[in-house]
Design an enzyme around this catalytic site. Structure first.
Site, PDB file in Angstrom:
ATOM      1  N   LEU A  53     -25.100 -37.858 -10.634  1.00 26.90           N
ATOM      2  CA  LEU A  53     -24.965 -36.949  -9.500  1.00 26.90           C
ATOM      3  C   LEU A  53     -23.578 -36.329  -9.422  1.00 26.90           C
ATOM      4  O   LEU A  53     -23.369 -35.384  -8.649  1.00 26.90           O
ATOM      5  CB  LEU A  53     -25.236 -37.709  -8.191  1.00 26.90           C
ATOM      6  CG  LEU A  53     -26.466 -38.619  -8.165  1.00 26.90           C
ATOM      7  CD1 LEU A  53     -26.559 -39.343  -6.817  1.00 26.90           C
ATOM      8  CD2 LEU A  53     -27.734 -37.824  -8.431  1.00 26.90           C
ATOM      9  N   TYR A 103     -19.645 -21.461 -11.799  1.00 21.26           N
ATOM     10  CA  TYR A 103     -20.392 -22.653 -11.395  1.00 21.26           C
ATOM     11  C   TYR A 103     -21.731 -22.707 -12.115  1.00 21.26           C
ATOM     12  O   TYR A 103     -22.113 -23.751 -12.668  1.00 21.26           O
ATOM     13  CB  TYR A 103     -20.600 -22.638  -9.879  1.00 21.26           C
ATOM     14  CG  TYR A 103     -21.433 -23.791  -9.360  1.00 21.26           C
ATOM     15  CD1 TYR A 103     -20.993 -25.110  -9.479  1.00 21.26           C
ATOM     16  CD2 TYR A 103     -22.657 -23.568  -8.731  1.00 21.26           C
ATOM     17  CE1 TYR A 103     -21.751 -26.165  -8.999  1.00 21.26           C
ATOM     18  CE2 TYR A 103     -23.423 -24.612  -8.238  1.00 21.26           C
ATOM     19  CZ  TYR A 103     -22.964 -25.908  -8.377  1.00 21.26           C
ATOM     20  OH  TYR A 103     -23.713 -26.949  -7.904  1.00 21.26           O
ATOM     21  N   LYS A 107     -23.134 -25.573 -14.839  1.00 21.07           N
ATOM     22  CA  LYS A 107     -24.348 -26.352 -14.602  1.00 21.07           C
ATOM     23  C   LYS A 107     -25.338 -26.168 -15.747  1.00 21.07           C
ATOM     24  O   LYS A 107     -25.981 -27.128 -16.201  1.00 21.07           O
ATOM     25  CB  LYS A 107     -24.979 -25.940 -13.276  1.00 21.07           C
ATOM     26  CG  LYS A 107     -24.305 -26.528 -12.051  1.00 21.07           C
ATOM     27  CD  LYS A 107     -24.434 -28.051 -12.043  1.00 21.07           C
ATOM     28  CE  LYS A 107     -23.966 -28.668 -10.759  1.00 21.07           C
ATOM     29  NZ  LYS A 107     -24.079 -30.149 -10.776  1.00 21.07           N
ATOM     30  N   ASN A 132     -30.550 -25.535  -1.763  1.00 17.37           N
ATOM     31  CA  ASN A 132     -29.560 -25.956  -0.773  1.00 17.37           C
ATOM     32  C   ASN A 132     -30.027 -27.244  -0.096  1.00 17.37           C
ATOM     33  O   ASN A 132     -31.078 -27.269   0.537  1.00 17.37           O
ATOM     34  CB  ASN A 132     -29.379 -24.868   0.285  1.00 17.37           C
ATOM     35  CG  ASN A 132     -28.789 -23.595  -0.284  1.00 17.37           C
ATOM     36  OD1 ASN A 132     -27.596 -23.521  -0.550  1.00 17.37           O
ATOM     37  ND2 ASN A 132     -29.636 -22.595  -0.487  1.00 17.37           N
ATOM     38  N   GLY A 282     -38.380 -50.922  50.581  1.00 16.05           N
ATOM     39  CA  GLY A 282     -39.060 -50.465  51.773  1.00 16.05           C
ATOM     40  C   GLY A 282     -39.344 -48.976  51.813  1.00 16.05           C
ATOM     41  O   GLY A 282     -40.030 -48.500  52.727  1.00 16.05           O
TER      42      GLY A 282
END
Length: 369
Positions: A53, A103, A107, A132, A282
């Site tokens: 991860l 990015y 990946k 997301n 009461g």
């Protein structure tokens, strides 16, 4: 089973490890960015499954993308080859792997390493291009816009909505964990060469912002979000996880007099209203009837008597109620009714009514029992 989790202190890693332990997997080796690389070599020599991860998604320098998302993956796979272990490897990639940006390229490079590793060693690899993610323990201004919105709204901070019509695909952390556990057992959900989380949600950015803002407002109007909607339910759970620790509680308006108090707790347009009634010893409350409005009374503390009389009859019906034996008493339409505290302490009653009080149409007619 011995499990290796890299990125163990991240959003997904913390949730995954907690759930693995819930399921009885206690032999877990954790590796994170603060760990010495020698630990990774040790862990790869004795593992039966790898959740990879670890990664980088918001570095100070774009060069760190490749180092964190490609470089560490390369080291991990080389160490697994060296160990001779045939442990399946699950890696979290991103839908951004389809994009031509630093990015996405990093990946995609990590994915290719896994595909090559599979061809070379015939070891099972599970590559998840995740949308997301959102859920508890995520980081604002880092993991997801959901985390940022929840964090800011809970603290009365401004939120930025660049394009309210932009559509997001969201995946909830618990749905991701269910899928990861299936993969651990050898039954991942596959779509071509990749694995997927089968449960996702789509929502426009403006709608997301309004939904999260409504969670904050719900404390003011005593409403409950629509829990029948799966996404709303998950977003609300996420929002609550972002509450500041000094704001878990909130005050209710107590309507107090010499008889006791009456406090509204929850109001919903679909499921009616819940209130808490406190009567002094009461004291008798009620002595009214309704055409359509109906109620449920649940005494949780004290001793009382609930009396009924059909408005065209002289017969009085009594139900003795006590916090020592929890019973729900339905209040039928057409019966005038009252509740009297016959004990020595306060009589506390949870009252549900099928509709929220409308002063313009109270449907309440005062007649003594």
């Amino acid at each position: 089973m011995k499990i290796l989790v890299t990125g163990s202190k991240g959003f997904v890693g913390k949730n995954l490890i907690a759930e693995l332990k819930n399921k009885g997997y206690n032999d877990i080796n954790e590796f994170n960015r603060e760990s010495d690389i020698s630990l990774l070599e040790k862990y790869t020599q004795d593992c039966d499954f790898v959740f990879h991860l670890a990664g980088v998604n918001r570095p100070n320098d774009d060069a760190e993308f490749m180092k964190g998302n490609f470089g560490l993956t390369s080291i991990l796979l080389e160490l697994l080859k060296k160990s001779g272990k045939k442990a399946p490897v699950l890696i979290t990639s991103s839908i951004q792997a389809e994009s031509d940006n630093p990015y996405g390229r990093s990946k995609r490079a990590g994915e290719e390493l896994l595909f090559d590793y599979n061809k070379e060693t015939d070891v099972k690899v599970y590559i998840y291009r995740l949308p997301n993610l959102f859920g508890k323990w995520s980081r604002p201004n880092y993991n997801t816009v959901v985390a940022t919105y929840c964090h800011n709204v809970a603290r009365d901070l401004e939120i930025q909505i660049n394009n309210p019509d932009a559509e997001l695909t969201l995946s909830y952390i618990d749905d991701l964990l269910e899928e990861f556990l299936r993969a651990l057992e050898g039954f991942p959900t596959k779509q071509g060469d990749y694995c997927i989380v089968p449960v996702t949600h789509k929502i426009k950015l403006g709608e997301l912002a309004n939904t999260i803002k409504s969670f904050k407002q719900s404390r003011e109007d005593l409403s409950i979000p629509n829990m029948e909607d799966a996404l709303t339910k998950k977003l609300y759970s996420t929002y609550l996880s972002f509450l500041p620790e000094n704001k878990f509680s909130y005050d209710l308006k107590m309507n107090c007099d010499q008889r006791g108090s009456f406090t509204e707790f929850i109001r919903t347009s679909e499921r009616g209203q819940v209130s808490i009634n406190v009567s002094k010893p009461g004291i008798t409350k009620g002595n009214h009837w309704h055409h359509t409005k109906n109620e449920k009374f649940l005494v949780v503390s004290g001793e009382g008597i609930i009396r009924f009389r059909k408005i065209d009859s002289d017969q009085v019906i009594e139900y003795r109620v006590s916090g020592k034996k929890l019973q729900v008493v339905d209040i039928p339409t057409g019966y005038t009714h009252s509740i009297v505290n016959v004990g020595e302490g306060d009589l506390v009653t949870v009252m549900w009514v099928n509709e929220c009080f409308d002063p313009d149409k109270p449907d309440t007619y005062f007649v003594e029992v």
